[in-house]
Motif scaffolding. Structure first.
Motif, PDB file in Angstrom:
ATOM      1  N   LEU A 103       0.819  -1.212   0.000  1.00 31.32           N
ATOM      2  CA  LEU A 103       0.000   0.000   0.000  1.00 31.32           C
ATOM      3  C   LEU A 103       0.856   1.267   0.000  1.00 31.32           C
ATOM      4  CD1 LEU A 103      -2.941  -0.897   2.411  1.00 31.32           C
ATOM      5  CD2 LEU A 103      -2.988  -0.733  -0.083  1.00 31.32           C
ATOM      6  N   ALA A 104       2.144   1.110   0.155  1.00 30.09           N
ATOM      7  CA  ALA A 104       3.052   2.257   0.047  1.00 30.09           C
ATOM      8  C   ALA A 104       3.605   2.367  -1.371  1.00 30.09           C
ATOM      9  CB  ALA A 104       4.196   2.129   1.048  1.00 30.09           C
ATOM     10  N   THR A 105       3.967   1.239  -1.945  1.00 34.08           N
ATOM     11  CA  THR A 105       4.584   1.250  -3.279  1.00 34.08           C
ATOM     12  C   THR A 105       3.562   1.222  -4.399  1.00 34.08           C
ATOM     13  OG1 THR A 105       4.720  -1.169  -3.394  1.00 34.08           O
ATOM     14  CG2 THR A 105       6.566  -0.002  -2.359  1.00 34.08           C
TER      15      THR A 105
ATOM     16  N   THR B 162       1.294  -1.052  -7.161  1.00 31.44           N
ATOM     17  CA  THR B 162       1.596  -2.251  -7.947  1.00 31.44           C
ATOM     18  C   THR B 162       2.481  -1.973  -9.158  1.00 31.44           C
ATOM     19  OG1 THR B 162      -0.349  -2.001  -9.381  1.00 31.44           O
ATOM     20  CG2 THR B 162      -0.641  -3.202  -7.305  1.00 31.44           C
ATOM     21  N   LYS B 163       2.783  -0.714  -9.434  1.00 27.30           N
ATOM     22  CA  LYS B 163       3.500  -0.378 -10.666  1.00 27.30           C
ATOM     23  C   LYS B 163       5.008  -0.254 -10.473  1.00 27.30           C
ATOM     24  CE  LYS B 163      -0.582   1.928 -12.513  1.00 27.30           C
ATOM     25  NZ  LYS B 163      -1.189   3.188 -13.013  1.00 27.30           N
ATOM     26  N   THR B 164       5.464  -0.530  -9.289  1.00 26.80           N
ATOM     27  CA  THR B 164       6.893  -0.468  -9.023  1.00 26.80           C
ATOM     28  C   THR B 164       7.586  -1.724  -9.543  1.00 26.80           C
ATOM     29  OG1 THR B 164       8.553  -0.156  -7.287  1.00 26.80           O
ATOM     30  CG2 THR B 164       6.678  -1.553  -6.751  1.00 26.80           C
ATOM     31  N   LYS B 165       8.858  -1.613  -9.838  1.00 26.72           N
ATOM     32  CA  LYS B 165       9.632  -2.769 -10.276  1.00 26.72           C
ATOM     33  C   LYS B 165       9.981  -3.631  -9.064  1.00 26.72           C
ATOM     34  CE  LYS B 165      11.703  -0.453 -14.285  1.00 26.72           C
ATOM     35  NZ  LYS B 165      12.975  -0.035 -14.940  1.00 26.72           N
ATOM     36  N   GLY B 166      10.158  -4.889  -9.291  1.00 25.72           N
ATOM     37  CA  GLY B 166      10.565  -5.779  -8.211  1.00 25.72           C
ATOM     38  C   GLY B 166       9.376  -6.443  -7.539  1.00 25.72           C
ATOM     39  N   THR B 167       9.674  -7.178  -6.472  1.00 23.40           N
ATOM     40  CA  THR B 167       8.662  -7.946  -5.758  1.00 23.40           C
ATOM     41  C   THR B 167       7.715  -7.034  -4.990  1.00 23.40           C
ATOM     42  OG1 THR B 167      10.249  -9.750  -5.479  1.00 23.40           O
ATOM     43  CG2 THR B 167       8.310  -9.790  -4.064  1.00 23.40           C
ATOM     44  N   LEU B 168       6.435  -7.356  -5.061  1.00 26.09           N
ATOM     45  CA  LEU B 168       5.431  -6.646  -4.280  1.00 26.09           C
ATOM     46  C   LEU B 168       5.212  -7.417  -2.984  1.00 26.09           C
ATOM     47  CD1 LEU B 168       2.864  -5.864  -7.128  1.00 26.09           C
ATOM     48  CD2 LEU B 168       4.640  -4.366  -6.209  1.00 26.09           C
ATOM     49  N   TYR B 169       5.350  -6.712  -1.851  1.00 30.32           N
ATOM     50  CA  TYR B 169       5.295  -7.392  -0.557  1.00 30.32           C
ATOM     51  C   TYR B 169       3.975  -7.147   0.162  1.00 30.32           C
ATOM     52  CZ  TYR B 169      10.192  -8.652  -0.922  1.00 30.32           C
ATOM     53  OH  TYR B 169      11.373  -9.206  -1.324  1.00 30.32           O
ATOM     54  N   TYR B 170       3.463  -8.226   0.733  1.00 30.87           N
ATOM     55  CA  TYR B 170       2.253  -8.194   1.552  1.00 30.87           C
ATOM     56  C   TYR B 170       2.449  -9.174   2.699  1.00 30.87           C
ATOM     57  CZ  TYR B 170      -2.382  -9.661   3.114  1.00 30.87           C
ATOM     58  OH  TYR B 170      -3.468  -9.996   3.895  1.00 30.87           O
ATOM     59  N   ASP B 171       2.202  -8.696   3.917  1.00 35.80           N
ATOM     60  CA  ASP B 171       2.259  -9.569   5.094  1.00 35.80           C
ATOM     61  C   ASP B 171       3.595 -10.302   5.189  1.00 35.80           C
ATOM     62  OD1 ASP B 171       0.914 -10.128   7.395  1.00 35.80           O
ATOM     63  OD2 ASP B 171      -0.236 -11.808   6.595  1.00 35.80           O
ATOM     64  N   TYR B 172       4.693  -9.569   5.015  1.00 38.70           N
ATOM     65  CA  TYR B 172       6.062 -10.043   5.194  1.00 38.70           C
ATOM     66  C   TYR B 172       6.517 -11.047   4.125  1.00 38.70           C
ATOM     67  CZ  TYR B 172       4.909  -8.100   9.768  1.00 38.70           C
ATOM     68  OH  TYR B 172       4.469  -7.290  10.768  1.00 38.70           O
ATOM     69  N   GLY B 173       5.800 -11.102   3.008  1.00 39.51           N
ATOM     70  CA  GLY B 173       6.207 -12.000   1.928  1.00 39.51           C
ATOM     71  C   GLY B 173       5.675 -11.499   0.601  1.00 39.51           C
TER      72      GLY B 173
END
Length: 341
Positions: free
Chosen positions: A240-242, A244-255
């Motif tokens: 919710l900070a980055t 979905t359009k950022t490069k790299g892995t999208l993190y949710y709930d520590y994974g």
């Protein structure tokens, strides 16, 4: 002096800032922070008006507590709130490059102990590491199935008997002003309500712009008992900070985030773009509309993030955005929103 709106914490005398400072990053969570940089970010936070700081023995295996205490010590006697946690004792374990997601932590490993003696020992150890004369709020840390799996039933039984007795005594003796749980599961908080008189819960990631399941039964019970909620993890570990359009892995709930979560965030992101506002601003401001929520405490690892957080927290969000959020069923129907007040 604090610059943020203050809210009453449960039935205590504590007035808590609506925006606090989470100190997990200063234990080198996911990346190393040099001592001088940790001191700089905490000093900048103080100068920017932050007066509620939350830490834990787990954060860097004692490193976050040491760093926070060093910066707060010159301000003894001034008006600030400090919370830390109990339930993990630190045992000598040698130096390690990484341990429990913390890089270059202190040379200790954790031992879970929710007994009466374990809680008392944990409290006393934190006082020593902090080098301060008081802890205002004491949270029982990470009791729940996510952390303990099949062993949780035994841990929970011990925590609600001996562990709670110790925390209640510390509160009765005036050694702490409030007690609660600091967890990632609302279910264990709801269960704990049946075993003690808690002032507050620090709930990470379970009441956010992305998920509101805790509205169904837990948060109404907190309202009924005047038990306050401090929201951690308002960005759900980053997505919710980055966005979905950022490069790299999208993190949710520590994974890594599952596709169902990514798709919902895309819809939230699209709405924010329509109103030309940052998704992170909506995520940070959202929880405080609930009457049980008294504070939100994002983690900040550098000075740039402090100003960024202040800007997001004060960003003007029109009522029409919140109304559209509800109309498009992007939050649960009964969710309190800032436009309701």
């Amino acid at each position: 002096m604090s610059q943020f709106q203050q809210r009453s914490l449960g039935n205590t005398h504590i007035q808590m800032d609506s925006l606090g400072f989470g100190c997990a990053p200063l234990g080198n969570l996911y990346q190393q922070v040099e001592n001088r940089d940790a001191e700089a970010v905490l000093s900048q936070a103080w100068n920017a008006g932050f007066r509620y700081f939350d830490t834990a023995p787990h954060y860097g295996q004692g490193l976050s507590e040491r760093r926070l205490g060093d910066v707060l010590r010159p301000h003894l006697g001034q008006d600030y709130l400090l919370s830390t946690k109990v339930g993990r004792l630190l045992k000598p374990a040698g130096y390690a490059k990484e341990r429990h997601c913390y890089h270059s932590p202190m040379p200790f490993d954790i031992h879970y102990d929710y007994s009466y003696d374990g809680i008392m020992r944990s409290f006393e150890d934190s006082i020593q590491r902090l080098g301060l004369d008081r802890i205002d709020i004491l949270y029982m840390h990470d009791i729940g199935e996510v952390t303990h799996g099949d062993a949780n039933e035994a841990y929970f039984k011990e925590a609600m008997s001996g562990g709670y007795k110790a925390m209640d005594e510390l509160r009765s003796q005036g050694l702490v002003s409030a007690i609660g749980l600091g967890v990632n599961e609302y279910q264990v908080c709801e269960a704990a309500l049946e075993h003690g008189d808690w002032d507050c819960f620090l709930l990470a990631g379970r009441y956010t712009l992305l998920e509101q399941e805790s509205l169904h039964s837990f948060l109404p019970k907190c309202e009924q008992r005047n038990c306050s909620i401090i929201v951690g993890g308002a960005y759900n570990s980053g997505i919710l900070a980055t966005g979905t359009k950022t490069k790299g892995t999208l993190y949710y709930d520590y994974g890594p985030a599952p596709e169902t979560v990514i798709e919902k965030v895309r819809k939230l992101e699209q709405l924010c773009e329509e109103f030309e506002l940052p998704l992170a601003a909506a995520a940070l401001q959202f929880p405080l509309a609930h009457p049980a929520v008294v504070s939100v405490i994002p983690g900040m690892s550098n000075e740039r993030r402090i100003q960024q957080t202040l800007d997001l927290f004060s960003h003007d969000i029109p009522n029409e955005f919140w109304q559209t959020l509800r109309q498009r069923q992007l939050v649960e129907e009964a969710t309190p929103l800032p436009c309701d007040s």
